[in-house]
Design a protein around this motif. Structure first.
Motif, PDB file in Angstrom:
ATOM      1  N   LEU A  37       3.939   2.992  21.949  1.00  0.00           N
ATOM      2  CA  LEU A  37       5.132   2.846  21.101  1.00  0.00           C
ATOM      3  C   LEU A  37       4.778   2.251  19.739  1.00  0.00           C
ATOM      4  CD1 LEU A  37       7.834   1.634  23.636  1.00  0.00           C
ATOM      5  CD2 LEU A  37       7.714   3.842  22.481  1.00  0.00           C
ATOM      6  N   ASP A  38       3.817   1.340  19.701  1.00  0.00           N
ATOM      7  CA  ASP A  38       3.388   0.758  18.433  1.00  0.00           C
ATOM      8  C   ASP A  38       2.712   1.808  17.558  1.00  0.00           C
ATOM      9  OD1 ASP A  38       3.186  -1.415  16.659  1.00  0.00           O
ATOM     10  OD2 ASP A  38       1.088  -1.723  17.244  1.00  0.00           O
ATOM     11  N   ASN A  39       1.885   2.656  18.164  1.00  0.00           N
ATOM     12  CA  ASN A  39       1.251   3.736  17.401  1.00  0.00           C
ATOM     13  C   ASN A  39       2.292   4.714  16.863  1.00  0.00           C
ATOM     14  OD1 ASN A  39      -1.294   2.700  17.794  1.00  0.00           O
ATOM     15  ND2 ASN A  39      -1.762   4.017  19.538  1.00  0.00           N
ATOM     16  N   LEU A  40       3.303   5.051  17.682  1.00  0.00           N
ATOM     17  CA  LEU A  40       4.370   5.942  17.242  1.00  0.00           C
ATOM     18  C   LEU A  40       5.170   5.316  16.102  1.00  0.00           C
ATOM     19  CD1 LEU A  40       5.985   8.576  17.736  1.00  0.00           C
ATOM     20  CD2 LEU A  40       7.386   7.241  19.319  1.00  0.00           C
ATOM     21  N   ARG A  41       5.426   4.044  16.198  1.00  0.00           N
ATOM     22  CA  ARG A  41       6.166   3.325  15.153  1.00  0.00           C
ATOM     23  C   ARG A  41       5.408   3.365  13.835  1.00  0.00           C
ATOM     24  NH1 ARG A  41       7.019  -3.181  15.544  1.00  0.00           N
ATOM     25  NH2 ARG A  41       8.316  -3.436  13.723  1.00  0.00           N
ATOM     26  N   PHE A  42       4.116   3.104  13.891  1.00  0.00           N
ATOM     27  CA  PHE A  42       3.310   3.114  12.676  1.00  0.00           C
ATOM     28  C   PHE A  42       3.248   4.517  12.069  1.00  0.00           C
ATOM     29  CE2 PHE A  42      -0.761   3.322  10.401  1.00  0.00           C
ATOM     30  CZ  PHE A  42      -0.561   2.291   9.494  1.00  0.00           C
ATOM     31  N   ALA A  43       3.105   5.534  12.925  1.00  0.00           N
ATOM     32  CA  ALA A  43       3.040   6.913  12.420  1.00  0.00           C
ATOM     33  C   ALA A  43       4.353   7.332  11.774  1.00  0.00           C
ATOM     34  CB  ALA A  43       2.679   7.862  13.560  1.00  0.00           C
ATOM     35  N   LEU A  44       5.479   6.975  12.368  1.00  0.00           N
ATOM     36  CA  LEU A  44       6.776   7.339  11.788  1.00  0.00           C
ATOM     37  C   LEU A  44       7.064   6.585  10.491  1.00  0.00           C
ATOM     38  CD1 LEU A  44       9.087   7.547  14.930  1.00  0.00           C
ATOM     39  CD2 LEU A  44       8.272   9.433  13.514  1.00  0.00           C
ATOM     40  N   ALA A  45       6.649   5.340  10.408  1.00  0.00           N
ATOM     41  CA  ALA A  45       6.945   4.532   9.232  1.00  0.00           C
ATOM     42  C   ALA A  45       6.076   4.903   8.041  1.00  0.00           C
ATOM     43  CB  ALA A  45       6.785   3.060   9.554  1.00  0.00           C
ATOM     44  N   THR A  46       4.910   5.477   8.261  1.00  0.00           N
ATOM     45  CA  THR A  46       4.004   5.777   7.147  1.00  0.00           C
ATOM     46  C   THR A  46       4.029   7.234   6.720  1.00  0.00           C
ATOM     47  OG1 THR A  46       2.189   6.060   8.713  1.00  0.00           O
ATOM     48  CG2 THR A  46       2.438   3.896   7.700  1.00  0.00           C
ATOM     49  N   THR A  47       4.811   8.105   7.365  1.00  0.00           N
ATOM     50  CA  THR A  47       4.839   9.515   6.986  1.00  0.00           C
ATOM     51  C   THR A  47       5.799   9.818   5.845  1.00  0.00           C
ATOM     52  OG1 THR A  47       6.467   9.971   8.686  1.00  0.00           O
ATOM     53  CG2 THR A  47       4.157  10.354   9.247  1.00  0.00           C
ATOM     54  N   GLU A  48       6.706   8.937   5.519  1.00  0.00           N
ATOM     55  CA  GLU A  48       7.684   9.171   4.457  1.00  0.00           C
ATOM     56  C   GLU A  48       7.030   9.015   3.087  1.00  0.00           C
ATOM     57  OE1 GLU A  48      10.802  10.204   4.893  1.00  0.00           O
ATOM     58  OE2 GLU A  48      10.427  10.251   7.045  1.00  0.00           O
ATOM     59  N   LEU A  49       7.606   9.690   2.089  1.00  0.00           N
ATOM     60  CA  LEU A  49       7.072   9.612   0.734  1.00  0.00           C
ATOM     61  C   LEU A  49       7.521   8.332   0.030  1.00  0.00           C
ATOM     62  CD1 LEU A  49       7.641  13.309  -0.366  1.00  0.00           C
ATOM     63  CD2 LEU A  49       5.513  12.230   0.393  1.00  0.00           C
ATOM     64  N   SER A  50       8.733   7.881   0.318  1.00  0.00           N
ATOM     65  CA  SER A  50       9.260   6.677  -0.317  1.00  0.00           C
ATOM     66  C   SER A  50       9.090   5.485   0.628  1.00  0.00           C
ATOM     67  CB  SER A  50      10.731   6.887  -0.644  1.00  0.00           C
ATOM     68  OG  SER A  50      11.285   5.711  -1.181  1.00  0.00           O
ATOM     69  N   TRP A  51       9.144   4.300   0.069  1.00  0.00           N
ATOM     70  CA  TRP A  51       8.958   3.097   0.873  1.00  0.00           C
ATOM     71  C   TRP A  51      10.214   2.728   1.650  1.00  0.00           C
ATOM     72  CZ3 TRP A  51      12.053  -1.103   0.006  1.00  0.00           C
ATOM     73  CH2 TRP A  51      12.753  -1.127  -1.199  1.00  0.00           C
ATOM     74  N   PHE A  52      11.410   3.072   1.141  1.00  0.00           N
ATOM     75  CA  PHE A  52      12.649   2.645   1.783  1.00  0.00           C
ATOM     76  C   PHE A  52      12.894   3.319   3.143  1.00  0.00           C
ATOM     77  CE2 PHE A  52      17.300   2.471   2.284  1.00  0.00           C
ATOM     78  CZ  PHE A  52      17.432   1.094   2.336  1.00  0.00           C
ATOM     79  N   PRO A  53      12.728   4.638   3.285  1.00  0.00           N
ATOM     80  CA  PRO A  53      12.900   5.219   4.621  1.00  0.00           C
ATOM     81  C   PRO A  53      11.874   4.680   5.629  1.00  0.00           C
ATOM     82  CG  PRO A  53      13.011   6.944   2.978  1.00  0.00           C
ATOM     83  CD  PRO A  53      12.575   5.695   2.273  1.00  0.00           C
ATOM     84  N   VAL A  67      12.787   2.870   9.163  1.00  0.00           N
ATOM     85  CA  VAL A  67      12.192   3.274  10.450  1.00  0.00           C
ATOM     86  C   VAL A  67      11.519   2.073  11.109  1.00  0.00           C
ATOM     87  CG1 VAL A  67      10.353   4.672  11.478  1.00  0.00           C
ATOM     88  CG2 VAL A  67      11.944   5.711   9.887  1.00  0.00           C
ATOM     89  N   TRP A  68      10.804   1.260  10.332  1.00  0.00           N
ATOM     90  CA  TRP A  68      10.127   0.083  10.869  1.00  0.00           C
ATOM     91  C   TRP A  68      11.131  -0.919  11.443  1.00  0.00           C
ATOM     92  CZ3 TRP A  68       5.043  -0.418  11.621  1.00  0.00           C
ATOM     93  CH2 TRP A  68       4.559  -1.672  11.953  1.00  0.00           C
ATOM     94  N   ALA A  69      12.225  -1.148  10.722  1.00  0.00           N
ATOM     95  CA  ALA A  69      13.256  -2.091  11.193  1.00  0.00           C
ATOM     96  C   ALA A  69      13.987  -1.536  12.409  1.00  0.00           C
ATOM     97  CB  ALA A  69      14.221  -2.403  10.068  1.00  0.00           C
ATOM     98  N   ALA A  70      14.312  -0.247  12.377  1.00  0.00           N
ATOM     99  CA  ALA A  70      15.029   0.358  13.514  1.00  0.00           C
ATOM    100  C   ALA A  70      14.159   0.390  14.763  1.00  0.00           C
ATOM    101  CB  ALA A  70      15.487   1.766  13.158  1.00  0.00           C
ATOM    102  N   SER A  71      12.841   0.564  14.570  1.00  0.00           N
ATOM    103  CA  SER A  71      11.952   0.588  15.734  1.00  0.00           C
ATOM    104  C   SER A  71      11.785  -0.798  16.352  1.00  0.00           C
ATOM    105  CB  SER A  71      10.599   1.181  15.353  1.00  0.00           C
ATOM    106  OG  SER A  71       9.935   0.339  14.432  1.00  0.00           O
TER     107      SER A  71
END
Length: 154
Positions: A80-96, A100-104
């Protein structure tokens, strides 16, 4: 008619045995197994080696099962931590990525609170005081149920 103190004590002990400490029964401590096995193991002068082996095998089984459950939880948390990191770093902008990081973090926190509230309220807290009380002989069956284990594991 005047009574002697000894006669009064005898009548009191017959009328209310719970007041007489010499006749009060102490609660039996130990495992509640099948009635036959519990009778055999609790006999004074009974098979001490059988009881020791039985307790040792139960403790070994408990240790193996708890280690396997802890290993499965660690593997799941790492995934789950790996999935969280992958989802949080795939966006182009920092806000999304921040959302994702906060929601996870927020979603598992709400899910664990719901598990404790709906599955087993006895799963709240660390469980260390409950284990200390259980190991010292207190019978706390709701805290050692399968529902509590499921709520703590989820």
């Amino acid at each position: 008619a005047a009574r002697s103190v000894a006669e009064f004590r005898r009548q009191l002990s017959r009328a209310a045995p719970q007041l007489n400490p010499a006749r009060r029964r102490r609660p039996r401590r130990g495992y509640q197994l099948t009635p036959h096995l519990d009778r055999v193991l609790s006999r004074p002068g009974g098979p001490g080696a059988v009881r020791v082996l039985h307790e040792a095998s139960l403790l070994a089984l408990l240790g193996v099962l708890s280690a396997a459950l802890a290993f499965a939880i660690d593997i799941g948390a790492h995934g789950l931590d790996n999935l969280r990191f992958a989802l949080a770093t795939t966006e182009l902008s920092w806000f999304p990525g921040l959302l994702v990081w906060a929601a996870s973090s927020l979603v598992p926190c709400i899910a664990s609170a719901a598990c404790v509230h709906y599955i087993s309220p006895y799963a709240a807290g660390s469980g260390i005081p409950i284990m200390k009380a259980t190991l010292s002989g207190a019978m706390l069956e709701p805290y050692l149920s399968a529902r509590t284990l499921a709520a703590k594991a989820l």
